[in-house]
Design a protein around this motif. Structure first.
Motif, PDB file in Angstrom:
ATOM      1  N   PHE A 523      -9.983  68.502  71.223  1.00 43.19           N
ATOM      2  CA  PHE A 523      -9.286  67.796  70.147  1.00 43.19           C
ATOM      3  C   PHE A 523      -8.146  68.659  69.615  1.00 43.19           C
ATOM      4  CE2 PHE A 523     -13.458  65.593  69.865  1.00 43.19           C
ATOM      5  CZ  PHE A 523     -13.002  64.303  70.021  1.00 43.19           C
ATOM      6  N   ASP A 524      -7.076  68.004  69.228  1.00 41.11           N
ATOM      7  CA  ASP A 524      -5.893  68.698  68.725  1.00 41.11           C
ATOM      8  C   ASP A 524      -6.218  69.423  67.413  1.00 41.11           C
ATOM      9  OD1 ASP A 524      -2.791  68.851  68.972  1.00 41.11           O
ATOM     10  OD2 ASP A 524      -3.175  68.267  66.883  1.00 41.11           O
ATOM     11  N   TYR A 525      -5.742  70.657  67.289  1.00 40.24           N
ATOM     12  CA  TYR A 525      -6.071  71.460  66.112  1.00 40.24           C
ATOM     13  C   TYR A 525      -5.516  70.855  64.836  1.00 40.24           C
ATOM     14  CZ  TYR A 525      -7.804  75.117  69.232  1.00 40.24           C
ATOM     15  OH  TYR A 525      -8.520  75.814  70.171  1.00 40.24           O
ATOM     16  N   GLU A 526      -4.364  70.194  64.922  1.00 38.92           N
ATOM     17  CA  GLU A 526      -3.810  69.554  63.729  1.00 38.92           C
ATOM     18  C   GLU A 526      -4.730  68.446  63.233  1.00 38.92           C
ATOM     19  OE1 GLU A 526      -1.250  70.211  61.756  1.00 38.92           O
ATOM     20  OE2 GLU A 526      -0.930  72.051  62.909  1.00 38.92           O
ATOM     21  N   ALA A 527      -5.325  67.692  64.176  1.00 36.78           N
ATOM     22  CA  ALA A 527      -6.261  66.629  63.794  1.00 36.78           C
ATOM     23  C   ALA A 527      -7.512  67.214  63.160  1.00 36.78           C
ATOM     24  CB  ALA A 527      -6.624  65.791  65.013  1.00 36.78           C
ATOM     25  N   VAL A 528      -7.987  68.327  63.697  1.00 35.70           N
ATOM     26  CA  VAL A 528      -9.176  68.977  63.139  1.00 35.70           C
ATOM     27  C   VAL A 528      -8.887  69.488  61.734  1.00 35.70           C
ATOM     28  CG1 VAL A 528     -10.845  70.846  63.439  1.00 35.70           C
ATOM     29  CG2 VAL A 528     -10.020  69.582  65.442  1.00 35.70           C
ATOM     30  N   ARG A 529      -7.721  70.095  61.550  1.00 39.99           N
ATOM     31  CA  ARG A 529      -7.363  70.568  60.211  1.00 39.99           C
ATOM     32  C   ARG A 529      -7.249  69.394  59.235  1.00 39.99           C
ATOM     33  NH1 ARG A 529      -4.523  74.838  62.917  1.00 39.99           N
ATOM     34  NH2 ARG A 529      -2.710  73.509  63.338  1.00 39.99           N
ATOM     35  N   GLY A 530      -6.701  68.281  59.713  1.00 45.60           N
ATOM     36  CA  GLY A 530      -6.621  67.098  58.863  1.00 45.60           C
ATOM     37  C   GLY A 530      -7.992  66.615  58.440  1.00 45.60           C
ATOM     38  N   LEU A 531      -8.945  66.690  59.356  1.00 42.78           N
ATOM     39  CA  LEU A 531     -10.321  66.297  59.047  1.00 42.78           C
ATOM     40  C   LEU A 531     -10.903  67.204  57.963  1.00 42.78           C
ATOM     41  CD1 LEU A 531     -12.185  64.068  60.273  1.00 42.78           C
ATOM     42  CD2 LEU A 531     -13.198  65.859  61.687  1.00 42.78           C
ATOM     43  N   MET A 532     -10.652  68.489  58.082  1.00 41.98           N
ATOM     44  CA  MET A 532     -11.149  69.437  57.084  1.00 41.98           C
ATOM     45  C   MET A 532     -10.474  69.219  55.733  1.00 41.98           C
ATOM     46  SD  MET A 532     -11.262  72.769  59.626  1.00 41.98           S
ATOM     47  CE  MET A 532     -11.987  73.905  58.455  1.00 41.98           C
ATOM     48  N   ASN A 533      -9.200  68.879  55.746  1.00 40.22           N
ATOM     49  CA  ASN A 533      -8.497  68.634  54.490  1.00 40.22           C
ATOM     50  C   ASN A 533      -9.048  67.418  53.747  1.00 40.22           C
ATOM     51  OD1 ASN A 533      -6.779  70.830  54.752  1.00 40.22           O
ATOM     52  ND2 ASN A 533      -5.182  69.656  55.816  1.00 40.22           N
ATOM     53  N   LEU A 534      -9.630  66.476  54.496  1.00 43.74           N
ATOM     54  CA  LEU A 534     -10.265  65.323  53.852  1.00 43.74           C
ATOM     55  C   LEU A 534     -11.587  65.690  53.183  1.00 43.74           C
ATOM     56  CD1 LEU A 534      -9.716  62.467  56.479  1.00 43.74           C
ATOM     57  CD2 LEU A 534      -8.689  62.642  54.203  1.00 43.74           C
ATOM     58  N   GLY A 535     -12.136  66.848  53.543  1.00 45.80           N
ATOM     59  CA  GLY A 535     -13.393  67.285  52.954  1.00 45.80           C
ATOM     60  C   GLY A 535     -14.548  67.376  53.924  1.00 45.80           C
ATOM     61  N   HIS A 536     -14.316  67.103  55.213  1.00 46.68           N
ATOM     62  CA  HIS A 536     -15.377  67.231  56.211  1.00 46.68           C
ATOM     63  C   HIS A 536     -15.646  68.707  56.506  1.00 46.68           C
ATOM     64  CE1 HIS A 536     -15.689  62.984  57.442  1.00 46.68           C
ATOM     65  NE2 HIS A 536     -14.375  62.924  57.261  1.00 46.68           N
ATOM     66  N   ARG A 537     -16.904  69.029  56.690  1.00 46.56           N
ATOM     67  CA  ARG A 537     -17.269  70.344  57.220  1.00 46.56           C
ATOM     68  C   ARG A 537     -17.258  70.242  58.743  1.00 46.56           C
ATOM     69  NH1 ARG A 537     -22.420  72.508  56.180  1.00 46.56           N
ATOM     70  NH2 ARG A 537     -23.246  70.430  55.800  1.00 46.56           N
ATOM     71  N   VAL A 538     -16.482  71.069  59.393  1.00 55.29           N
ATOM     72  CA  VAL A 538     -16.325  71.027  60.841  1.00 55.29           C
ATOM     73  C   VAL A 538     -16.805  72.339  61.421  1.00 55.29           C
ATOM     74  CG1 VAL A 538     -14.711  70.717  62.747  1.00 55.29           C
ATOM     75  CG2 VAL A 538     -14.329  69.497  60.599  1.00 55.29           C
ATOM     76  N   GLU A 539     -17.571  72.257  62.502  1.00 54.57           N
ATOM     77  CA  GLU A 539     -18.022  73.488  63.153  1.00 54.57           C
ATOM     78  C   GLU A 539     -18.047  73.297  64.660  1.00 54.57           C
ATOM     79  OE1 GLU A 539     -21.913  74.102  61.462  1.00 54.57           O
ATOM     80  OE2 GLU A 539     -22.914  73.088  63.142  1.00 54.57           O
ATOM     81  N   PHE A 540     -17.952  74.412  65.350  1.00 57.33           N
ATOM     82  CA  PHE A 540     -18.060  74.415  66.808  1.00 57.33           C
ATOM     83  C   PHE A 540     -19.528  74.428  67.195  1.00 57.33           C
ATOM     84  CE2 PHE A 540     -18.781  76.869  70.679  1.00 57.33           C
ATOM     85  CZ  PHE A 540     -18.021  76.152  71.585  1.00 57.33           C
ATOM     86  N   ALA A 541     -19.886  73.657  68.187  1.00 55.18           N
ATOM     87  CA  ALA A 541     -21.247  73.670  68.723  1.00 55.18           C
ATOM     88  C   ALA A 541     -21.153  73.494  70.226  1.00 55.18           C
ATOM     89  CB  ALA A 541     -22.096  72.568  68.098  1.00 55.18           C
ATOM     90  N   LEU A 542     -21.967  74.236  70.945  1.00 59.74           N
ATOM     91  CA  LEU A 542     -21.964  74.178  72.398  1.00 59.74           C
ATOM     92  C   LEU A 542     -23.211  73.442  72.852  1.00 59.74           C
ATOM     93  CD1 LEU A 542     -20.594  75.120  75.050  1.00 59.74           C
ATOM     94  CD2 LEU A 542     -22.043  77.154  74.953  1.00 59.74           C
ATOM     95  N   GLY A 543     -23.058  72.183  73.312  1.00 58.13           N
ATOM     96  CA  GLY A 543     -24.191  71.553  73.953  1.00 58.13           C
ATOM     97  C   GLY A 543     -24.738  70.254  73.410  1.00 58.13           C
ATOM     98  N   PRO A 544     -24.479  69.851  72.127  1.00 55.76           N
ATOM     99  CA  PRO A 544     -25.177  68.652  71.629  1.00 55.76           C
ATOM    100  C   PRO A 544     -24.480  67.343  71.948  1.00 55.76           C
ATOM    101  CG  PRO A 544     -23.895  69.573  69.850  1.00 55.76           C
ATOM    102  CD  PRO A 544     -23.682  70.472  71.059  1.00 55.76           C
ATOM    103  N   TYR A 545     -23.615  67.323  72.965  1.00 51.09           N
ATOM    104  CA  TYR A 545     -22.752  66.160  73.172  1.00 51.09           C
ATOM    105  C   TYR A 545     -23.278  65.184  74.217  1.00 51.09           C
ATOM    106  CZ  TYR A 545     -19.808  69.331  70.565  1.00 51.09           C
ATOM    107  OH  TYR A 545     -19.330  70.185  69.603  1.00 51.09           O
ATOM    108  N   GLY A 546     -24.470  65.413  74.732  1.00 48.04           N
ATOM    109  CA  GLY A 546     -25.109  64.425  75.583  1.00 48.04           C
ATOM    110  C   GLY A 546     -24.669  64.481  77.029  1.00 48.04           C
ATOM    111  N   GLY A 547     -25.197  63.552  77.823  1.00 46.95           N
ATOM    112  CA  GLY A 547     -24.882  63.440  79.238  1.00 46.95           C
ATOM    113  C   GLY A 547     -24.731  61.977  79.618  1.00 46.95           C
TER     114      GLY A 547
END
Length: 575
Positions: A523-547
């Protein structure tokens, strides 16, 4: 050939990379401007199979080339996956399926989930001082439903004898197969947790360790069990010597599963339920599973014009996350064994209710606390997914699981499989829809999915992985319908995983802080920063995205397109 989904370009910078490849830069394809996929769709004229293991995919194709139906092929592949990917499934677990039958021209659903032991009561947990059901050992074990489901599906849609369907898995179990890379990784993580439980080390390790990538693994005990089932049918498992062995094992190891529980087991044919999303009918199975959460998410999001909202934009990520929170609040309140706590399914997946829930979403603020809806008439985990399609047009969407990876760790002597720990999903609290009771099915996370259009089959698909599954189903549908991706791109696109919603198990406190958004690399970093500016807590996670696996049928030519999960070992193939 018909292009069944609208074609749109991805947002700039939204290259669909995997979390396992965090150092690669994001970019779109230089020539087409379209989203990146790890490989092309597989295209074949007669039949297609997509599973999480290449050998299982080949077994499915061999079965169909020998005259078997898509259901025969799905059973053969599932039996092999129990051997080859015991980190996600096996005959100690449950199974759900949706089958498109070209003769009746309709979908058929099967709920192959087992029930809790009759001898285990809520009072017993209280006597032991437990407030939650433990994840491993004998207490979370419920009746395995997979074998019954095989025979129910085969009885209605199979063409080859079951002994022939099970023969490839039996042969590989005796002669051995090389362990795949992802399977070896998860097997290695499971061994320390499960080694204390009787029968595990003897049957699922090599000198106390997990098999390594490429190492030959044999399971002669499982071969014997499958041969017994092949000769004696489902009753050989539920009423024969296997059932007596299971009874004795749990009596000797502080467990409660009994012969009578196995002998009384039955799965159920159920009617799939659907919602229409921008002209496409999206099908799921009703509760006790969580499939309708995907329908609720899509109903809410249908009210937004995604032709004006780019994939991977802040607005896309925000609206999806908020819709998920609203659907999961209902999931925690309403989804349970319908024999004990029927859910108001028609109301939950209605467009009117979706409009009510949509009104709670703000485009510039975050939902911190979310309450479930109240019907007007009232007062108030790893898995395998596979899909197969045959030359007659039959399509199978099948998911099967032990719940937590390799399950409970309990492995009865000489049987070669581990029992599921699905009972962990019960709540040890009177009055809760998922409160533990003898003979009750726990809340289920595993869900098969299906898409039709104008009454014709279009896509058989699934996304395995606990609470990610309805989130993944909704994202796949959006990727196909809203963002015009092809079948492989839709699976390779980076995924959103929201965590922290109130759970049906009652094992976490109600969400009060909005939870956390986990975003896969790409995901584009600008979009992620925008998400955080709205008040979302965003974190990196390796693995919970399914198959993910999927098959699409071209409605004009009958040609099949296959896609497989690039985050796992599997493949799609056809002929």
């Amino acid at each position: 050939m018909t292009q069944p989904f609208p074609l749109r370009r991805a947002a700039p910078g939204a290259l669909f990379l995997l979390a396992a490849l965090p150092l690669l830069a994001a970019a779109a394809d230089r020539i087409t401007g379209r989203s990146f996929a790890t490989r092309s769709e597989v295209i074949a004229p007669h039949a297609m199979a997509a599973t999480s293991h290449p050998l299982a995919t080949q077994i499915a194709l061999d079965t169909m080339q020998a005259g078997g139906s898509a259901v025969d092929a799905a059973i053969a592949a599932n039996a092999a996956l129990g051997l080859m990917e015991p980190t996600g499934n096996g005959i100690g677990g449950d199974l759900f399926a949706i089958v498109w039958d070209p003769k009746s021209k309709r979908l058929h659903g099967y709920d192959g989930s087992g029930r809790s032991p009759q001898a285990l009561t809520l009072a017993e947990f209280e006597r032991r001082g437990l407030t939650d059901i433990p994840p491993f050992g004998p207490l979370p074990v419920s009746v395995p439903g997979a074998v019954d489901a095989w025979f129910a599906l085969h009885g209605r849609f199979g063409r080859r004898p079951m002994r022939e369907n099970l023969a490839p898995a039996i042969r590989y179990a005796r002669e051995g197969h090389p362990v795949a890379e992802t399977v070896a990784y998860y097997w290695g993580r499971s061994v320390p947790r499960l080694s204390p439980y009787p029968g595990f080390v003897e049957q699922f390790t090599i000198d106390g360790r997990a098999p390594r990538t490429g190492e030959i693994w044999k399971n002669p005990n499982l071969a014997d069990t499958l041969e017994t089932i092949a000769r004696g049918g489902r009753d050989a498992f539920y009423k024969g010597e296997i059932a007596r062995t299971i009874d004795a094992y749990f009596r000797a190891n502080d467990g409660f599963l009994r012969y009578a529980d196995l002998a009384a087991h039955h799965g159920d044919w159920v009617e799939p339920v659907s919602t229409n999303y921008r002209g496409y009918d999206v099908w799921e199975l009703p509760p006790g599973g969580q499939g309708i959460a995907a329908l609720q998410i899509l109903n809410i999001l249908e009210g937004y014009d995604f032709s004006e909202i780019a994939f991977g934009s802040t607005e896309h990520l925000h609206l999806f996350t908020e819709a998920k929170k609203l659907a999961f609040a209902d999931r925690a309140r309403w989804y349970a064994d319908p024999a004990f706590a029927p859910a108001p399914v028609d109301w939950l997946i209605s467009k009117d209710y979706a409009a009510e829930r949509r009104a709670l979403i703000s485009r510039d603020a975050v939902l911190g606390t979310v309450q479930p809806g109240t019907p007007p008439e009232l007062d108030e985990g790893d898995t395998i997914y596979l899909t197969v399609a045959d030359a007659d047009g039959m399509m199978v969407s099948l998911i099967q699981s032990n719940y937590r990876g390799m399950g409970s760790g309990m492995a009865a002597p000489g049987l070669g499989f581990i029992f599921q720990d699905r009972g962990e999903m019960f709540v040890l609290k009177e009055g809760h829809p998922n409160s533990y009771a003898p003979g009750k099915r726990p809340f289920h996370t595993i869900i098969p999915g299906f898409l039709t259009r104008d009454g014709e089959p279009l896509v058989s698909f699934g996304v395995m992985g606990g609470a990610m599954q309805p989130q993944g189903h909704a994202q796949i549908v959006m990727n196909l319908v809203d963002f015009g991706m092809n079948l492989q791109e839709a699976g390779d696109a980076p995924r959103i995983h929201h965590d922290g919603s109130t759970e049906p198990t009652g094992q976490n406190a109600p969400m009060t802080d909005g939870g956390v958004v986990q975003l896969e690399t790409g995901f584009d970093y600008e979009a992620v920063r925008g998400l955080m500016n709205l008040g979302h807590r965003v974190e990196f996670a390796l693995g919970p995205y399914g198959g993910y696996q999927a098959i699409r049928r071209d409605p004009d030519s009958g040609v099949y397109y296959g896609a497989s999960e690039s985050r796992k070992d599997g493949q799609a193939a056809g002929y």
